[in-house]
Design an enzyme around this catalytic site. Structure first.
Site, mmCIF file in Angstrom:
data_model
loop_
_atom_site.group_PDB
_atom_site.id
_atom_site.type_symbol
_atom_site.label_atom_id
_atom_site.label_comp_id
_atom_site.label_asym_id
_atom_site.label_seq_id
_atom_site.Cartn_x
_atom_site.Cartn_y
_atom_site.Cartn_z
ATOM 1 N N SER A 36 0.794 -1.229 0.000
ATOM 2 C CA SER A 36 0.000 0.000 0.000
ATOM 3 C C SER A 36 0.825 1.276 0.000
ATOM 4 C CB SER A 36 -0.926 0.014 1.213
ATOM 5 O OG SER A 36 -0.177 -0.109 2.419
ATOM 6 N N GLU A 206 -12.306 17.082 8.716
ATOM 7 C CA GLU A 206 -11.324 17.784 7.881
ATOM 8 C C GLU A 206 -11.389 17.305 6.441
ATOM 9 O OE1 GLU A 206 -6.475 18.547 7.634
ATOM 10 O OE2 GLU A 206 -7.332 17.637 9.433
ATOM 11 N N HIS A 219 0.827 5.326 6.098
ATOM 12 C CA HIS A 219 0.458 5.739 4.735
ATOM 13 C C HIS A 219 0.614 7.241 4.544
ATOM 14 C CE1 HIS A 219 -1.728 1.875 5.364
ATOM 15 N NE2 HIS A 219 -1.118 1.645 4.205
#
Length: 254
Positions: A36, A206, A219
């Site tokens: 990922s 947000e 990530h």
């Protein structure tokens, strides 16, 4: 005199053709295989961004970046799910395979877990099958996680599996991009607080994809992905890979 002029003209034309042929670059594909931290994200995952996404913008039109990296994959599952085999089948002379696993191989509680022996065995297979097609394997250590201790020192979270990659690269004489060490240096330089700007750290509301907010130290966001991709690009130049001739992004001034 006329014959001499004609001969000179033909000679110059021949030299020009030779020069043009020498400078012509055959189209190549750069395959990215990994997890990922490298993969292409679906819009529902944004702002999470794999470093393989901005990486596509670094090269001229003779280079195709084929990003096969996938969330949650290890060397073990990349093989068991038949993700490597199509890459190996489509390789041609001059292509590259950038190989970056470790995040999921090293976690014993995951189904993707690969023992140290399996990890090395699987990486070796990727290398040998790439070379069999006269393509270029590039081993990459797993990119660092953002994990600082109380004193503000970044912890080495991939020590064992990264060292396995380094040893394999030396044994098989494979070009190595030590992204673990390079990214650790970068995160340490940014420090415990500022380095949050490179990862998916979101307050509630947000971002519409994460209304409850999110704190993810594995990530990258878009900025983090670009920074990691730039580290890889710098190592391509440092290794003097033939691929470096196809880079269109200017090298940073020292």
């Amino acid at each position: 005199m006329k014959l001499t002029f004609q001969f000179s003209s033909l000679l110059l034309l021949a030299l020009a053709l030779v020069s043009f042929t020498a400078d012509t670059k055959e189209p190549i594909t750069v395959f990215l295989i990994g997890d990922s931290t490298m993969s292409v994200k679906e819009p529902k995952a944004y702002p999470e961004t794999g470093w393989g996404m901005p990486f596509t913008a670094f090269f001229d039109e003779t280079v195709t970046i084929d990003n096969r990296a996938m969330n949650g994959r290890s060397t073990k599952t990349f093989l068991s799910e038949n993700r490597w085999q199509p890459v190996a089948q489509n390789l041609k002379k001059g292509d590259y395979v950038f190989i970056q696993f470790g995040h999921n191989d090293e976690v014993k509680t995951k189904q993707s877990y690969a023992t140290e022996e399996e990890y090395v065995q699987n990486l070796t297979r990727f290398v040998k099958e790439t070379r069999k097609k006269k393509a270029n394997p590039i081993l990459i250590t797993p990119v660092a996680r953002r994990k600082f201790d109380a004193a503000g020192k970044l912890e080495d979270t991939h020590a064992i599996y990264s060292e396995l990659v380094r040893k394999l690269a030396k044994k098989e004489k494979v070009c190595l991009i030590d992204l673990d060490r390079k990214s650790q240096e970068l995160l340490q330089a940014w420090g415990p607080e500022t380095s949050k700007l490179l990862f998916v750290h979101l307050q509630p509301n947000e971002h519409p994809n994460y209304p409850a907010g999110k704190v993810d130290d594995t990530h990258f966001n878009e900025l983090g992905a670009r920074e990691m991709a730039q580290l890889v690009l710098a190592e391509i130049r440092n290794l003097k890979l033939d691929l470096a001739r196809r880079i269109v992004v200017p090298a940073p001034k020292k």
